[in-house]
Motif scaffolding. Structure first.
Motif, short mmCIF file in Angstrom:
data_model
loop_
_atom_site.label_atom_id
_atom_site.label_comp_id
_atom_site.label_asym_id
_atom_site.label_seq_id
_atom_site.Cartn_x
_atom_site.Cartn_y
_atom_site.Cartn_z
N ILE A 20 0.85 -1.04 -0.09
CA ILE A 20 -0.13 0.06 0.22
C ILE A 20 0.90 1.21 -0.09
O ILE A 20 1.97 1.16 0.71
CB ILE A 20 -0.92 -0.14 1.28
CG1 ILE A 20 -1.78 -1.44 1.02
CG2 ILE A 20 -1.72 1.33 1.45
CD1 ILE A 20 -2.62 -1.39 2.33
N ARG A 21 0.31 2.42 -0.89
CA ARG A 21 1.10 3.53 -1.05
C ARG A 21 0.81 4.47 0.10
O ARG A 21 -0.42 4.44 0.48
CB ARG A 21 1.26 3.84 -2.32
CG ARG A 21 1.65 3.18 -3.42
CD ARG A 21 3.03 2.81 -3.19
NE ARG A 21 3.69 1.69 -3.93
CZ ARG A 21 5.02 1.23 -3.97
NH1 ARG A 21 5.47 1.46 -3.03
NH2 ARG A 21 5.06 0.17 -4.82
N ASN A 31 -3.55 5.01 -4.03
CA ASN A 31 -4.18 3.83 -3.65
C ASN A 31 -5.67 3.88 -3.81
O ASN A 31 -6.26 2.67 -4.35
CB ASN A 31 -4.26 3.98 -1.94
CG ASN A 31 -2.84 3.78 -1.35
OD1 ASN A 31 -1.93 3.12 -2.03
ND2 ASN A 31 -2.65 4.28 -0.14
N PHE A 77 -2.07 -5.01 -0.61
CA PHE A 77 -3.38 -4.81 -1.24
C PHE A 77 -3.94 -6.16 -1.44
O PHE A 77 -5.25 -6.52 -1.21
CB PHE A 77 -3.09 -4.33 -2.58
CG PHE A 77 -3.08 -2.96 -2.71
CD1 PHE A 77 -4.23 -2.32 -2.65
CD2 PHE A 77 -1.95 -2.20 -3.03
CE1 PHE A 77 -4.43 -0.78 -2.61
CE2 PHE A 77 -1.99 -1.05 -2.97
CZ PHE A 77 -3.33 -0.24 -2.97
N PHE A 120 -8.56 3.22 4.07
CA PHE A 120 -7.02 3.87 3.65
C PHE A 120 -6.86 5.32 4.38
O PHE A 120 -7.95 6.26 4.19
CB PHE A 120 -6.94 3.87 2.32
CG PHE A 120 -6.79 2.62 1.56
CD1 PHE A 120 -5.68 2.04 1.34
CD2 PHE A 120 -8.09 2.02 1.28
CE1 PHE A 120 -5.72 0.80 0.93
CE2 PHE A 120 -8.07 0.47 0.80
CZ PHE A 120 -6.83 0.04 0.55
N THR A 174 1.15 4.10 4.88
CA THR A 174 1.21 2.77 4.31
C THR A 174 0.48 1.77 4.44
O THR A 174 0.95 0.45 4.08
CB THR A 174 2.73 2.73 3.99
OG1 THR A 174 3.27 2.42 5.16
CG2 THR A 174 3.34 3.72 3.53
#
Length: 578
Positions: free
Chosen positions: A76-77, A83, A170, A185, A190
């Motif tokens: 995950i960014r 995202n 993810f 999110f 992250t």
């Protein structure tokens, strides 16, 4: 005058020169499976398109954002927008209409942008409303200096849910969301929060449909996994009862639970069950019947080597004996391994009534088991080859009834047998009360009409009816199906060779059945091979005599109860007799 040429063109077939407007073409995966003459791949073939999500490319020439969107679910960014794009790409938005992305801001001292993802219809809206209220209205905590710790602040101080997990991949998010959870999110983090919000519509606990009893529990398994495990834990209130979860099916992601007693079940048996389940590679598992075909020892034999039941009390009794239960999410039928032929002829009701009644029912059921596949073949063998075995009066009665019947005995038996199977199948497929009514009325009308029309003899109608009732008396549905198929085989043997053919069939069936195993346990145990099976195989002795568990299962604790289980009896025989 009529133009003959135009008339012939009109009535004759002529291929459409324009072809169809739509042709379903082969995929690249299908083209790759074609045999090549030169053992070389075709030049114009594209790479396999089996998986829509391909592994992320690490080459420096591609754009990072596109690689993450098109690649396999990865880390995950920290960018919330990135995202969101990845999630939208993975779930096919905006075409996918039941997938929801809910954007909001956490009401901390400095608002934090977030978005939640979930599937409409799989979540409990009441729980979700509480989550959003807690995050948007009642959040007054100051933000941490490190945004990486924001998820832990939200989990520990803001979320009221009792099952909250923090994930950074993810793939974990997709698995949880597909099962009814909600993922949140946060900007600059992250990691994502996974909150259990499962709440889809499901059927409640009802009465058993295929294993009804007069005396005993009147509840059955449902299609919900947690309900089924709770029904078993309600019966076995023991801390040793263990529930292990597996996910099977590349597409369906079906949850499969394994339940057993740690201090009782053989560790090798548990390991073998998990080994077979872990080795399954398929994309679709939606019911326990599909799973049983993938793990049974002898899939080509008619006899079922896995016990299937919808009764929690029966599964609980098997777990206490040292067996392993396999529960598939979405199926109201539970698998129990290992099993034997004799156990498939038992029901739970025999343990709830007096032992004399239970023994009587088991002998009656054993007789029905033999009649269900032997009766038609023996009848044909006697009528066609062994007339001397029939009393003279009965022989004359059968001959008199068949005097006006134009068909041979084989055609009579096949005609009535197939008709009975059709009535049975139609009665099952028709809805509700209509099915049972049609089955009874159809059988009466069909039999009466067939006799009056001199198509079949009255004696044969009685024989087929008795054979059908005997198959209904077999409690295991799969075993009953197997005996119905065996009956047609014995019909052919009886017509061809008489009693000699019947003897060949019985010998062959016994040899094949004796060769079967169910997770390492012989199918005919404890009779073949002979082991200490106890007093609960063919007959049922009093419950205070059941001192040992079945020896062929090899449980960790073979003793079920002490020799003197009735402490209030003080006599010389040790309390076995009252």
């Amino acid at each position: 005058m009529i133009n003959t040429k135009k008339l012939l063109e009109f009535i004759s077939y002529k291929e459409n020169p324009d072809r169809e407007g739509f042709i379903l073409k082969e995929t690249a995966d299908d083209q790759n499976k074609r045999p090549q003459n030169d053992n070389q791949p075709a030049q114009d073939e594209k790479p396999s398109a089996r998986r829509a999500i391909k592994k992320t490319s690490r080459s420096g020439g591609s754009r990072p954002e596109e690689d993450q969107m098109e690649g396999e679910p990865d880390a995950i960014r920290a960018s919330l927008s990135q995202n969101k794009k990845i999630i939208s790409k993975l779930y096919g938005l905006p075409e996918n209409k039941d997938f929801v992305i809910r954007e909001f801001a956490i009401g901390t001292d400095s608002e934090t942008n977030c978005f939640a993802v979930f599937i409409d219809g799989l979540t409990d809206k009441a729980i979700q409303d509480l989550l959003f209220q807690a995050l948007m209205l009642f959040a007054e905590k100051p933000l941490p200096k490190d945004k990486g710790g924001l998820v832990y602040l939200v989990r520990e101080h803001l979320l009221p849910g009792n099952q909250v997990a923090v994930k950074n991949l993810f793939s974990d998010v997709l698995t949880a969301v597909n099962m009814g959870d909600t993922a949140i999110f946060l900007e600059g983090s992250t990691k994502a929060l996974l909150i259990e919000t499962k709440g889809w519509e499901h059927r409640g606990v009802e009465r058993p449909q295929s294993e009804q009893v007069v005396r005993g529990p009147q509840e059955a398994f449902t299609e919900t996994l947690r309900t089924n495990t709770a029904l078993l834990r309600k019966t076995i209130r023991n801390e040793q009862l263990t529930t292990e979860m597996l996910i099977l099916g590349d597409r369906t992601k079906t949850i499969v639970a394994i339940m057993y007693l740690r201090d009782l079940a053989n560790p090798d048996l548990v390991a073998e069950v998990k080994r077979r389940l872990d080795s399954i590679k398929t994309d679709y598992i939606a019911e326990s019947g599909i799973l049983s075909e993938l793990i049974e020892d002898h899939p080509y034999n008619l006899n079922p080597t896995i016990l299937t039941t919808e009764r929690p009390d029966r599964v609980a009794s098997k777990i206490v004996e040292g067996r392993v239960a396999i529960i598939v999410d979405g199926s109201p039928f539970v698998l129990v391994v290992p099993t034997t032929l004799y156990e498939q002829l038992h029901t739970g009701e025999e343990s709830y009534i007096r032992w004399q009644y239970g023994t009587y029912l088991r002998y009656l059921r054993a007789l029905a088991f033999l009649v269900s596949f032997l009766a038609p073949g023996i009848y044909l063998a006697i009528v066609l080859f062994h007339h001397e075995m029939i009393p003279t009066e009965l022989l004359l009665a059968i001959a008199g009834n068949r005097e006006k019947v134009p068909f041979p005995s084989l055609v009579e038996v096949l005609l009535m047998g197939i008709s009975f199977e059709l009535i049975r199948e139609a009665g099952i497929r028709l809805p509700g009360v209509i099915g049972g009514t049609i089955g009874i009325v159809g059988a009466l009308i069909l039999g009466q009409a067939a006799v009056q029309a001199n198509i079949v003899s009255p004696f044969l109608v009685i024989l087929v009816a008795i054979t059908g009732l005997a198959s209904f008396a077999i409690p295991d549905y799969s075993l009953s199906f197997a005996m119905r198929i065996y009956s047609f085989m014995y019909i052919i043997l009886g017509v061809s060779l008489g009693f000699f053919g019947i003897a060949i069939g019985i010998f062959s069936q016994m040899a094949l059945t004796a060769n079967l195993k169910s997770f390492g346990v012989p199918y005919l145990a404890p009779v073949g091979p002979r082991t200490a099976g106890g007093v609960d195989v063919v007959y049922r002795m009093p419950l205070f005599s059941h001192e040992k568990r079945p020896d062929y299962i090899n449980p960790q604790d073979i003793t079920r109860q002490p020799q003197v289980s009735r402490g209030w009896i003080k006599d010389e025989d040790g309390g076995k007799n009252g």
